[in-house]
Design a protein around this motif. Structure first.
Motif, short mmCIF file in Angstrom:
data_model
loop_
_atom_site.label_atom_id
_atom_site.label_comp_id
_atom_site.label_asym_id
_atom_site.label_seq_id
_atom_site.Cartn_x
_atom_site.Cartn_y
_atom_site.Cartn_z
N ALA A 252 0.86 -1.19 0.00
CA ALA A 252 0.00 0.00 0.00
C ALA A 252 0.89 1.24 0.00
O ALA A 252 2.06 1.17 0.40
N PRO A 253 0.37 2.38 -0.44
CA PRO A 253 1.18 3.60 -0.46
C PRO A 253 1.77 3.97 0.91
O PRO A 253 2.83 4.60 0.98
N ASP A 254 1.09 3.57 2.00
CA ASP A 254 1.60 3.90 3.34
C ASP A 254 2.56 2.85 3.88
O ASP A 254 2.98 2.92 5.04
N GLY A 255 2.92 1.86 3.05
CA GLY A 255 3.88 0.85 3.45
C GLY A 255 3.29 -0.41 4.04
O GLY A 255 4.04 -1.33 4.44
N ALA A 256 1.97 -0.50 4.14
CA ALA A 256 1.34 -1.73 4.62
C ALA A 256 1.48 -2.84 3.57
O ALA A 256 1.50 -2.57 2.36
N LEU A 298 -4.39 2.00 -5.00
CA LEU A 298 -4.40 3.37 -5.50
C LEU A 298 -3.68 4.28 -4.52
O LEU A 298 -3.60 4.01 -3.31
N ASP A 299 -3.18 5.41 -5.02
CA ASP A 299 -2.43 6.34 -4.17
C ASP A 299 -3.27 6.85 -3.00
O ASP A 299 -2.75 7.14 -1.92
N SER A 300 -4.60 6.98 -3.22
CA SER A 300 -5.47 7.57 -2.21
C SER A 300 -5.94 6.57 -1.15
O SER A 300 -6.67 6.94 -0.24
N GLY A 301 -5.58 5.30 -1.27
CA GLY A 301 -5.96 4.32 -0.26
C GLY A 301 -6.82 3.18 -0.73
O GLY A 301 -6.61 2.03 -0.31
N PRO A 302 -7.86 3.39 -1.56
CA PRO A 302 -8.64 2.27 -2.07
C PRO A 302 -7.80 1.33 -2.92
O PRO A 302 -6.66 1.64 -3.29
N ILE A 303 -8.38 0.17 -3.24
CA ILE A 303 -7.66 -0.86 -3.98
C ILE A 303 -8.51 -1.30 -5.16
O ILE A 303 -9.68 -1.67 -4.98
N GLY A 310 -16.67 -17.75 -10.08
CA GLY A 310 -16.81 -18.23 -11.44
C GLY A 310 -16.60 -17.16 -12.48
O GLY A 310 -16.75 -17.41 -13.68
N ALA A 311 -16.25 -15.97 -12.08
CA ALA A 311 -15.97 -14.85 -12.98
C ALA A 311 -15.17 -13.84 -12.18
O ALA A 311 -15.09 -13.91 -10.95
N ALA A 312 -14.55 -12.88 -12.86
CA ALA A 312 -13.77 -11.85 -12.18
C ALA A 312 -14.17 -10.50 -12.76
O ALA A 312 -13.91 -10.23 -13.93
N VAL A 313 -14.82 -9.68 -11.95
CA VAL A 313 -15.23 -8.34 -12.37
C VAL A 313 -14.35 -7.31 -11.68
O VAL A 313 -13.75 -7.57 -10.64
N LEU A 314 -14.29 -6.13 -12.26
CA LEU A 314 -13.43 -5.05 -11.76
C LEU A 314 -14.21 -4.18 -10.79
O LEU A 314 -15.33 -3.75 -11.09
N GLY A 315 -13.61 -3.91 -9.64
CA GLY A 315 -14.24 -3.04 -8.66
C GLY A 315 -13.21 -2.26 -7.89
O GLY A 315 -12.00 -2.47 -8.02
N ILE A 316 -13.68 -1.35 -7.05
CA ILE A 316 -12.82 -0.57 -6.17
C ILE A 316 -13.20 -0.92 -4.73
O ILE A 316 -14.35 -0.75 -4.32
N LEU A 317 -12.25 -1.41 -3.97
CA LEU A 317 -12.44 -1.82 -2.58
C LEU A 317 -12.02 -0.68 -1.65
O LEU A 317 -10.89 -0.16 -1.77
N ASP A 318 -12.90 -0.33 -0.73
CA ASP A 318 -12.58 0.63 0.32
C ASP A 318 -12.05 -0.15 1.52
O ASP A 318 -12.82 -0.86 2.17
N PRO A 319 -10.76 -0.05 1.85
CA PRO A 319 -10.22 -0.85 2.96
C PRO A 319 -10.81 -0.48 4.32
O PRO A 319 -10.77 -1.29 5.24
N GLN A 320 -11.36 0.72 4.43
CA GLN A 320 -11.93 1.14 5.70
C GLN A 320 -13.26 0.46 5.99
O GLN A 320 -13.56 0.11 7.13
N THR A 321 -14.08 0.30 4.97
CA THR A 321 -15.43 -0.25 5.15
C THR A 321 -15.57 -1.67 4.64
O THR A 321 -16.54 -2.36 5.00
N GLY A 322 -14.64 -2.12 3.79
CA GLY A 322 -14.77 -3.44 3.18
C GLY A 322 -15.76 -3.50 2.04
O GLY A 322 -16.05 -4.57 1.51
N GLU A 323 -16.27 -2.34 1.63
CA GLU A 323 -17.23 -2.29 0.53
C GLU A 323 -16.51 -2.28 -0.81
O GLU A 323 -15.43 -1.70 -0.95
N VAL A 324 -17.15 -2.91 -1.81
CA VAL A 324 -16.62 -2.94 -3.17
C VAL A 324 -17.66 -2.34 -4.11
O VAL A 324 -18.84 -2.76 -4.08
#
Length: 658
Positions: A252-256, A298-303, A310-324
């Motif tokens: 992660a950008p913060d070194g995690a 991402l630089d701002s924290g999300p991933i 059975g498939a792989a879709v593209l999303g943005i994960l918020d590490p704080q809330t666990g929401e995608v």
């Protein structure tokens, strides 16, 4: 040819005319891959079937135009672990991009500046075995180096090999001098991925594993400090193990430390050991190629993540809330290659009605758009198949996932009371799966009135570790049973003609196809493509190092159950094969070598079973040349025409010999 708008004609299944020709399907085979940012630009690799199957490097300029970076004969493709991996890297400089890449023909690492002098070699040749091979280059211009994974052959045998992270001088001083290469760490493991460097430049993280494990069985996540001299120090394992697969690691950008682990039975994301989004979904996959990426911070924290069942879709994960939050658009499947720059995400996506294309997602607005290699309809989309996602009941009531592609043609229908022939497709791997995307090879059959059923048999990825583990010790049993269960269910429900079922597959799918012909009477014929046919030979030296002990898990330890290797092998039971078959093989294949086919055919000799064997010079494991793919596809259709009693004057007649 039937024109759209004309009255629908009644013609027998399998005899429908179609604009989806073999040449058209071959021209659209393969997909873009290895996406990355170079400055503000997005670059990627792309197949060229008409140019001998080479892969080129493409850049998208700020004005939206695309340019081929490397002309023929340059072929950007690595052979590390034979399946390769990320073969290029580039950085923007004041004097233009600096590019390093692996050239397939000699596997040397080269450097160049587009539009300048010809690429110059950075690495030496080696006359030992398969030589020196490179993958996952990462430019370190501040050190005047490029860091890569080196695969070095130490003898003539396929398993005489070592792998280690190495620093290659950018000045070309190692082009003729092996001693100028600097190894970054000691040789600790049989297999390693490219090191990911922390944002502060003080630590490196990579994945490692050893025989007999495959990377989806168990890997170790290794972290080390980077000393002043650029070598890795005090390496230690921080996650993973013999029964825990870590599929990818990054910072992660913060070194995690971020990684995807299947410790819960599903590849989920973790940050410094803590789960970010605990779901019964996959946020990773089987590491068949080094450098595959299912997530990118991402630089701002999300991933940015690829996820699903059975498939792989593209999303943005918020590490704080666990929401995608998933990207909106027609893409239902994304390849495991992601790149980020600021809030921009570059990916490779496709859907049931479009092929793979370069997609850019703005993580701030959620807007996604095609920016490169755009899908263009090669024919009227009315000829495309209309897939169905199905789950069938296998033996003991176990679920078997499949994609069904019924015959479809806008201008033709079959006579009432008739049922179509169906071909069951077994994917390779076997630890892989069938993506639900537009495939003109499938359309080639469905638009002619032949149905296709892609089966994600037990052992397939995308459905959790328990589903993958169904094949442990059961290869040649569970996969065969699951494919047969789908075929027979289609016949029983009145979807397919029981007398006109076929099976086809390549590599591990070729094994399943051949094993199905030897072990069941379900199929009227089969197409077997660059297969494994003799487990004893394949497991005792007839394949490459990466999979040389794969059968320890799929079949069992050879030292303990040698009889199982013989009992499961189609080559040992040629007398049980009574259905006609087509055998397709690349003569340069070192994964499933031609000797496997030759041994099987020798045991079929004189048995009176109609068959054909087509071997292709210059082809390895997976056909890449347009002319090969055309010949193979037309031969396959001719086989079905002869066995199923179809009228197909549009393809050359395949000569079947007893």
């Amino acid at each position: 040819m039937v024109e759209i708008g004309e009255p629908v004609r009644t013609l027998a299944y399998g005899s429908w005319p179609s604009p989806v020709g073999a040449a058209l399907a071959a021209a659209h085979d393969g997909r873009p891959d290895d996406v990355g940012f170079v400055g503000e630009e997005v670059w990627w690799t792309e197949p060229r079937p008409a140019e001998g199957g080479r892969r080129t490097l493409v850049r998208r300029h700020p004005d939206g135009t695309e340019e081929q970076v490397l002309p023929s004969p340059w072929n950007v493709r690595s052979r590390v672990i034979e399946y390769g991996g990320r073969p290029w890297a580039a950085v923007a400089t004041d004097s233009g991009p600096l590019v390093v890449f692996v050239h397939f023909a000699d596997q040397r690492l080269y450097a160049c500046r587009p539009g300048g002098a010809a690429p110059r070699p950075l690495t030496p040749r080696s006359a030992v075995g398969g030589g020196l091979r490179w993958v996952e280059p990462q430019l370190r211009p501040e050190r005047g180096e490029v860091w890569c994974v080196l695969e070095e052959f130490t003898g003539e045998g396929p398993t005489d090999v070592r792998r280690v992270p190495v620093a290659v001088p950018l000045d070309g001083s190692a082009a003729e001098d092996r001693a100028a290469l600097r190894e970054l760490t000691g040789e600790r493991h049989r297999f390693v991925t490219g090191p990911r460097v922390s944002p502060d430049g003080r630590r490196a993280a990579w994945l490692a594993w050893d025989h007999p494990r495959m990377p989806w069985d168990g890997t170790e996540l290794v972290v080390a400090g980077i000393g002043p001299d650029g070598t890795f120090q005090d390496a230690r394992t921080v996650a993973g193990g013999p029964e825990e697969s870590v599929a990818q690691v990054d910072w992660a950008p913060d070194g995690a430390l971020l990684y995807a682990s299947d410790r819960t039975g599903w590849w989920n994301l973790y940050r410094d050991g803590q789960p970010l989004c605990a779901r019964d979904e996959e946020f990773g996959g089987p590491l068949w190629k080094l450098g595959q990426r299912w997530f990118a911070p991402l630089d701002s924290g999300p991933i940015a993540v690829l996820h699903g069942r059975g498939a792989a879709v593209l999303g943005i994960l918020d590490p704080q809330t666990g929401e995608v939050v998933d990207a909106a658009g027609p893409w239902t499947e994304f390849a495991p290659t992601l790149a980020v720059l600021g809030e921009r995400v570059a990916a490779v996506g496709a859907g049931p009605h479009s092929g793979y294309e370069i997609v850019e997602l703005d993580a701030r607005t959620g807007r996604a758009r095609v920016i490169g290699s755009p899908h263009q309809d090669a024919v009227d989309p009315a000829y495309y198949p209309r897939p169905e996602i199905r789950t069938f009941a296998g033996p003991d009531g176990r679920d078997v996932h499949a994609h069904l592609y019924p015959p479809h043609h806008p201008g033709c229908r079959a006579p009432d009371g008739t049922l179509p022939p169906y071909v069951v497709w077994a994917h390779g791997g076997p630890t892989s799966r069938s993506p639900l995307v537009l495939d003109l090879e499938i359309a080639y059959f469905t638009s002619r009135g032949i149905g296709v059923a892609e089966v994600d048999y037990g052992g397939s990825s995308g459905h959790g570790r328990e589903y993958r583990e169904r094949l442990r010790g059961q290869w040649g049993v569970v996969d065969v049973e699951d494919c047969a269960a789908v075929a027979l269910a289609l016949a029983e429900e009145g979807t397919a003609d029981r007398r006109r079922l076929a099976v086809r597959g390549g590599s591990a799918g070729g094994w399943t196809s051949a094993a199905s012909l030897a072990a069941t009477d379900v199929y009227a014929c089969g197409t077997v493509i660059y297969p494994i046919l003799d487990l004893t030979g394949w497991g005792t030296g007839e394949t490459h190092d990466f999979e040389s002990q794969y059968l320890e898990g799929l079949i069992g330890p050879y030292a303990e159950v040698p009889e199982r290797y013989a009992e499961r092998s189609p080559a040992e039971h040629a007398d049980r094969v009574t259905a006609p078959f087509l055998l397709l093989q690349g003569l340069d294949d070192v994964i499933c070598p031609p000797v496997q086919c030759e041994r099987f055919l020798a045991r079929m000799a004189g048995r009176g079973v109609p068959h054909a064997y087509l071997a292709f010079e210059g082809e390895g494991h997976g056909f890449r040349r347009a002319e090969t793919m055309v010949r193979a596809l037309e031969a396959e259709l001719s086989l079905y025409a002869q066995v199923f009693g179809l009228e197909r004057p549009d393809v050359p007649v395949l000569e079947l010999k007893p």
